[in-house]
Design a protein around this motif. Sequence first.
Motif, PDB file in Angstrom:
ATOM      1  N   TRP A 229       0.793  -1.172   0.067  1.00 57.20           N
ATOM      2  CA  TRP A 229       0.089   0.087  -0.034  1.00 57.20           C
ATOM      3  C   TRP A 229       0.962   1.470   0.003  1.00 57.20           C
ATOM      4  N   ASN A 230       0.195   2.320  -0.462  1.00 58.55           N
ATOM      5  CA  ASN A 230       1.058   3.651  -0.548  1.00 58.55           C
ATOM      6  C   ASN A 230       1.000   4.389   0.753  1.00 58.55           C
ATOM      7  N   VAL A 231       1.765   4.284   1.670  1.00 61.96           N
ATOM      8  CA  VAL A 231       1.755   5.032   2.755  1.00 61.96           C
ATOM      9  C   VAL A 231       3.112   6.032   3.165  1.00 61.96           C
ATOM     10  N   GLY A 232       3.630   6.237   2.128  1.00 60.23           N
ATOM     11  CA  GLY A 232       4.730   7.377   2.124  1.00 60.23           C
ATOM     12  C   GLY A 232       6.074   6.961   2.251  1.00 60.23           C
ATOM     13  N   SER A 233       6.491   5.789   2.698  1.00 64.66           N
ATOM     14  CA  SER A 233       7.750   5.228   2.601  1.00 64.66           C
ATOM     15  C   SER A 233       7.593   3.763   2.499  1.00 64.66           C
ATOM     16  N   THR A 234       9.022   3.074   2.640  1.00 62.69           N
ATOM     17  CA  THR A 234       9.063   1.639   2.614  1.00 62.69           C
ATOM     18  C   THR A 234       8.440   1.038   4.057  1.00 62.69           C
ATOM     19  N   ALA A 235       8.328  -0.297   3.847  1.00 65.02           N
ATOM     20  CA  ALA A 235       8.212  -1.076   5.190  1.00 65.02           C
ATOM     21  C   ALA A 235       9.318  -1.052   6.073  1.00 65.02           C
ATOM     22  N   ALA A 236      10.627  -1.030   5.340  1.00 63.33           N
ATOM     23  CA  ALA A 236      11.704  -1.168   6.182  1.00 63.33           C
ATOM     24  C   ALA A 236      11.915   0.128   6.814  1.00 63.33           C
ATOM     25  N   VAL A 237      11.852   1.247   6.309  1.00 68.28           N
ATOM     26  CA  VAL A 237      11.845   2.643   6.884  1.00 68.28           C
ATOM     27  C   VAL A 237      10.841   2.953   8.109  1.00 68.28           C
ATOM     28  N   HIS A 238       9.489   2.339   7.838  1.00 68.38           N
ATOM     29  CA  HIS A 238       8.678   2.368   8.889  1.00 68.38           C
ATOM     30  C   HIS A 238       8.902   1.623  10.019  1.00 68.38           C
ATOM     31  N   TYR A 239       9.440   0.402   9.910  1.00 69.27           N
ATOM     32  CA  TYR A 239       9.929  -0.526  10.942  1.00 69.27           C
ATOM     33  C   TYR A 239      10.887  -0.099  11.800  1.00 69.27           C
ATOM     34  N   ALA A 240      11.971   0.531  10.940  1.00 69.82           N
ATOM     35  CA  ALA A 240      12.930   1.021  11.773  1.00 69.82           C
ATOM     36  C   ALA A 240      12.725   2.123  12.749  1.00 69.82           C
ATOM     37  N   ASN A 241      11.507   3.014  12.247  1.00 68.64           N
ATOM     38  CA  ASN A 241      11.317   4.052  12.807  1.00 68.64           C
ATOM     39  C   ASN A 241      10.397   3.827  14.315  1.00 68.64           C
ATOM     40  N   GLY A 242       9.564   2.615  13.994  1.00 65.34           N
ATOM     41  CA  GLY A 242       8.803   2.119  14.907  1.00 65.34           C
ATOM     42  C   GLY A 242       9.857   1.476  16.153  1.00 65.34           C
ATOM     43  N   VAL A 243      10.706   0.794  15.447  1.00 69.50           N
ATOM     44  CA  VAL A 243      11.396   0.080  16.630  1.00 69.50           C
ATOM     45  C   VAL A 243      12.342   1.117  17.315  1.00 69.50           C
ATOM     46  N   MET A 244      12.833   2.107  16.945  1.00 68.70           N
ATOM     47  CA  MET A 244      13.489   2.876  17.744  1.00 68.70           C
ATOM     48  C   MET A 244      12.732   3.714  18.599  1.00 68.70           C
ATOM     49  N   ALA A 245      11.427   3.983  18.064  1.00 67.21           N
ATOM     50  CA  ALA A 245      10.463   4.870  18.901  1.00 67.21           C
ATOM     51  C   ALA A 245      10.087   4.070  20.048  1.00 67.21           C
ATOM     52  N   ALA A 246       9.978   2.842  19.979  1.00 66.28           N
ATOM     53  CA  ALA A 246       9.441   1.629  20.840  1.00 66.28           C
ATOM     54  C   ALA A 246      10.580   1.820  22.174  1.00 66.28           C
ATOM     55  N   GLN A 247      11.936   1.853  21.903  1.00 65.23           N
ATOM     56  CA  GLN A 247      12.863   1.769  22.669  1.00 65.23           C
ATOM     57  C   GLN A 247      12.839   3.217  23.349  1.00 65.23           C
ATOM     58  N   THR A 248      12.648   4.315  23.019  1.00 61.72           N
ATOM     59  CA  THR A 248      13.016   5.340  23.480  1.00 61.72           C
ATOM     60  C   THR A 248      11.581   6.069  24.316  1.00 61.72           C
ATOM     61  N   GLU A 249      10.436   5.572  23.886  1.00 59.93           N
ATOM     62  CA  GLU A 249       9.217   6.237  24.348  1.00 59.93           C
ATOM     63  C   GLU A 249       9.101   5.887  25.891  1.00 59.93           C
ATOM     64  N   LEU A 250       9.854   4.746  26.303  1.00 56.76           N
ATOM     65  CA  LEU A 250       9.513   4.196  27.556  1.00 56.76           C
ATOM     66  C   LEU A 250      10.096   5.100  28.772  1.00 56.76           C
ATOM     67  N   ALA A 251      10.790   5.964  28.364  1.00 50.76           N
ATOM     68  CA  ALA A 251      11.485   6.781  29.174  1.00 50.76           C
ATOM     69  C   ALA A 251      10.468   7.874  29.782  1.00 50.76           C
ATOM     70  N   SER A 252       9.328   8.080  29.027  1.00 44.40           N
ATOM     71  CA  SER A 252       8.125   8.843  29.458  1.00 44.40           C
ATOM     72  C   SER A 252       7.328   8.183  30.469  1.00 44.40           C
ATOM     73  N   LEU A 253       7.496   7.021  30.719  1.00 39.07           N
ATOM     74  CA  LEU A 253       6.729   6.406  31.807  1.00 39.07           C
ATOM     75  C   LEU A 253       7.599   6.340  33.014  1.00 39.07           C
ATOM     76  N   GLY A 254       8.908   6.457  32.996  1.00 38.07           N
ATOM     77  CA  GLY A 254       9.753   6.509  34.108  1.00 38.07           C
ATOM     78  C   GLY A 254      11.176   6.443  33.883  1.00 38.07           C
ATOM     79  N   THR A 255      11.938   7.326  34.530  1.00 42.20           N
ATOM     80  CA  THR A 255      13.314   7.430  34.201  1.00 42.20           C
ATOM     81  C   THR A 255      14.184   5.938  34.179  1.00 42.20           C
ATOM     82  N   ASP A 256      13.778   5.291  35.034  1.00 46.82           N
ATOM     83  CA  ASP A 256      14.545   3.900  34.972  1.00 46.82           C
ATOM     84  C   ASP A 256      14.317   3.074  33.789  1.00 46.82           C
ATOM     85  N   LEU A 257      13.339   3.448  32.830  1.00 46.27           N
ATOM     86  CA  LEU A 257      13.172   2.760  31.566  1.00 46.27           C
ATOM     87  C   LEU A 257      14.033   3.530  30.422  1.00 46.27           C
TER      88      LEU A 257
END
Length: 541
Positions: free
Chosen positions: A402-430
């Motif tokens: 489907w046409n969603v602006g970028s490749t699956a690989a790029v979106h996946y990498a963005n999602g993986v990086m965001a999943a790692q760094t978002e956790l700090a919002s829940l608490g600095t220990d993460l």
Amino acid sequence: MSIDMKKILLYIGIASALLQVGCTKDFNAINTDPKATSADLLDPNYLITSGQMAFSSQGYNLFLFSSMWAQTLASTSSLQSNYLSNPDKYVASGSTPDYQGRIWNTDYGATDQYYTGAGNLVAEAIKLTSADATKANVTAVSTIMKLMIMQQVTDVYGDVPYSQAFQGKEGITLPVYDKQQDIYNSFFTELTAAIAMLDASKTVATGDMYYKGDVAKWKKFGYSLMLRMAMRLTKIDATTAQKWAEAAAAGGTFASNADNAVLAVQNSNGHDNAQNRVYGVDIYQTKWSRTLINYLRKNNDPRLTVCAEISTDAETNGNAVAGIVDSSKQIGMPNGFDLNGSTTDISNLLTNPTYPGATTGSPIGKYSRPRYTVYANTNAPIFVLTYAETELMLAEAAARGWNVGSTAAVHYANGVMAAQTELASLGTDLTISSATATAFAAAHPLDISSTTASLKQINEQYWATTGLAFNYIESYLNWKRSDYPVLTPVVYSGNFSNGTIPRRQPYPPSEATLNTVNYNTAVGRLSGGDTWTSRIWWDAQ
């Protein structure tokens, strides 16, 4: 706690009092309802605040089923936490009929006259503002909230009241159950209109706790919600799913973790993180699952270094303290075991040969649990919808061609990086650094050797990401849609789902007597009746 938040919560209390006490001068006047108020005395913004809090912080409503049906968590469900047999083993406890109706009652509203559910609150805000163009943003935000709330209801139960819902004041007290397909079609139409209604030149929704009324962020939220709705339909109607996924991508979904929809809470005023509260109550019976810990270890995932801990011998029941975080020592607990001394006892080495042994305070103390300092913190914020989720959904859409602006690989990498760094919002220990997240994503690119390989990897990542964010209902619903990861059902004596992972929650038992005709019509459309194993429309087999 901020002054603005104190004002909001104060006004919520005032509004509630007005709803219950009334505003007439003569309470003895004939035909005057002492519990009524007039629309001009009620600021609809406070209804948004209350609706967001009720929907986002549901605690046991979510914990009692989806948290372990998706096997991100596990429990021996013994002692004071015997009710956790419902999610871990699909075995009913004494209050199961109550539990199965809790999402329904929270999202619609309970039957007593003083409690109003999340959906009813925002539906009332829509009624109070829809005729006033200057309040278009309040109407739009309330509409988007209503759609998200109702998506949860229909995804959990199937066919539910929608077209006639929230119309008790208009005399509709026995609403019809709409077909889920019709509900989803309405979602897309109404969501498109609500996003278009958002206007930065008009008064913002001051009661909004997610974005403080930021119109640009609400537009991104609306399109991100549209994407999630679209992806729910991939099994049953790929054409419609593609149409709306592409529309969402073109409109503009979340662009970074700064766009995440997050609810900030204040435990000191009784408005806490209920998901974390119930984990704190059941901390000695709740562990990360073997399935999840093994997934993290297999992938050398940095989240294993911050999200899990093992309790120490110094810890006693009722006195939890921070545990051992060393990733090499983490071991997930298998689902489906108990502490009853039989073949299903977790310490039985014949049936569970990897049992790690007990700590002084607990026979399951050496299994990994969610990190106490963060996941039991009732002041921690709550994720509602995130950039990581959105990018992973876009990755799947792209993998499908489907046409969603970028490749699956790029979106996946963005999602993986965001999943790692978002956790700090829940608490600095993460906290996981951007450098670590970037390196991990680079070392674990999307497998594009086949569509099947891509879908498997994307949805396993989505499952882990939502589970580690304690958004376990989304882990379950997306597993139900995608069938990833492949999970092994628990087969425990007396289970209510024939040894399979439940596919839905039955309707609240009261519906059979309160709305009999419409309930029976809806049940008649379920291939297996009103059971835990019947499949809803989009969960086609």
